[in-house]
Design an enzyme around this catalytic site. Sequence first.
Site, PDB file in Angstrom:
ATOM      1  N   SER A   1       0.802  -1.220   0.000  1.00  0.00           N
ATOM      2  CA  SER A   1       0.000   0.000   0.000  1.00  0.00           C
ATOM      3  C   SER A   1       0.838   1.275   0.000  1.00  0.00           C
ATOM      4  O   SER A   1       0.377   2.327  -0.452  1.00  0.00           O
ATOM      5  CB  SER A   1      -0.935   0.019   1.218  1.00  0.00           C
ATOM      6  OG  SER A   1      -0.197  -0.110   2.427  1.00  0.00           O
TER       7      SER A   1
ATOM      8  N   HIS B   1      -0.211   5.015   6.947  1.00  0.00           N
ATOM      9  CA  HIS B   1       0.048   5.407   5.565  1.00  0.00           C
ATOM     10  C   HIS B   1       0.353   6.899   5.451  1.00  0.00           C
ATOM     11  O   HIS B   1      -0.421   7.723   5.947  1.00  0.00           O
ATOM     12  CB  HIS B   1      -1.160   5.064   4.689  1.00  0.00           C
ATOM     13  CG  HIS B   1      -1.440   3.596   4.639  1.00  0.00           C
ATOM     14  ND1 HIS B   1      -2.342   2.980   5.493  1.00  0.00           N
ATOM     15  CD2 HIS B   1      -0.914   2.617   3.862  1.00  0.00           C
ATOM     16  CE1 HIS B   1      -2.370   1.686   5.232  1.00  0.00           C
ATOM     17  NE2 HIS B   1      -1.513   1.434   4.255  1.00  0.00           N
TER      18      HIS B   1
ATOM     19  N   GLY C   1      -1.815  -4.286   1.023  1.00  0.00           N
ATOM     20  CA  GLY C   1      -1.938  -5.467   1.860  1.00  0.00           C
ATOM     21  C   GLY C   1      -1.011  -6.602   1.486  1.00  0.00           C
ATOM     22  O   GLY C   1      -0.989  -7.639   2.157  1.00  0.00           O
TER      23      GLY C   1
ATOM     24  N   ASN D   1       3.929  -5.479   5.817  1.00  0.00           N
ATOM     25  CA  ASN D   1       2.757  -6.262   6.213  1.00  0.00           C
ATOM     26  C   ASN D   1       3.148  -7.575   6.879  1.00  0.00           C
ATOM     27  O   ASN D   1       2.400  -8.085   7.719  1.00  0.00           O
ATOM     28  CB  ASN D   1       1.853  -6.512   5.003  1.00  0.00           C
ATOM     29  CG  ASN D   1       1.131  -5.249   4.562  1.00  0.00           C
ATOM     30  OD1 ASN D   1       0.576  -4.523   5.383  1.00  0.00           O
ATOM     31  ND2 ASN D   1       1.168  -4.965   3.277  1.00  0.00           N
TER      32      ASN D   1
ATOM     33  N   ASP E   1      -4.973   6.713   9.935  1.00  0.00           N
ATOM     34  CA  ASP E   1      -4.632   5.392  10.462  1.00  0.00           C
ATOM     35  C   ASP E   1      -3.231   5.339  11.069  1.00  0.00           C
ATOM     36  O   ASP E   1      -2.844   4.336  11.660  1.00  0.00           O
ATOM     37  CB  ASP E   1      -4.770   4.319   9.374  1.00  0.00           C
ATOM     38  CG  ASP E   1      -3.846   4.560   8.173  1.00  0.00           C
ATOM     39  OD1 ASP E   1      -2.942   5.417   8.252  1.00  0.00           O
ATOM     40  OD2 ASP E   1      -4.036   3.873   7.153  1.00  0.00           O
TER      41      ASP E   1
END
Length: 211
Positions: free
Chosen positions: A36, A189, A73, A102, A186
């Site tokens: 991402s 990011h 992801g 991830n 979040d």
Amino acid sequence: MLRRHFIRSVLWAAALGASAAGHAADAPKVLVVGDSLSAEYGLARGTGWVALLTQKLQADKVPAQVVNASISGDTTAGGRARLPALLKTHQPKVVVIELGSNDALRGLSLQATQANLTAMTQAAQQAGAKVLLIGMQMPPNYGAAYGKQFSDLFGQVAKANGAALVPFMLKGVADQADALKLFQADRIHPTAEAHPTILANIYPSLRKMLP
């Protein structure tokens, strides 16, 4: 006479267009295989570092095409599984591997992460591509020992396989005193404002790998 001149002009323009298209088709490809952080998660299209890379190469008159094969992801296992088909389809001259975050966020084995990055690096090299590994670091709450092992593995893979390395993708972003302003809600990011800095971290190493 005017009609003849018009037809000649059209044919000349078409020839120039075909020539330009041919040059573009012949340009070396840069394949970005990431997650991402490279797939513009939460961003307007065209504002992530990969899109900015295309603009930078064009501004610097570097004849290269950028193929962004990043998936939000994705893990190193996912990238490893996808890479053979990507190499066959695009035949890149440079492969940028931006994966691993991830794996850590999911608590996956660091040994498996390192093995996957090694396999991807070697597969790209065997296909005739140069490899640029993009390193990452984990937040302090993951523990000092784990964080060091994670950040070190990128350098270990690069050194063992003769690949280029960007030690920390988010240098100048995540290590700022007021870093939160450069992250989305979040806190994972980066915002669009951070992506020029990300590109600045990556571009010098990548530029050396292109004609």
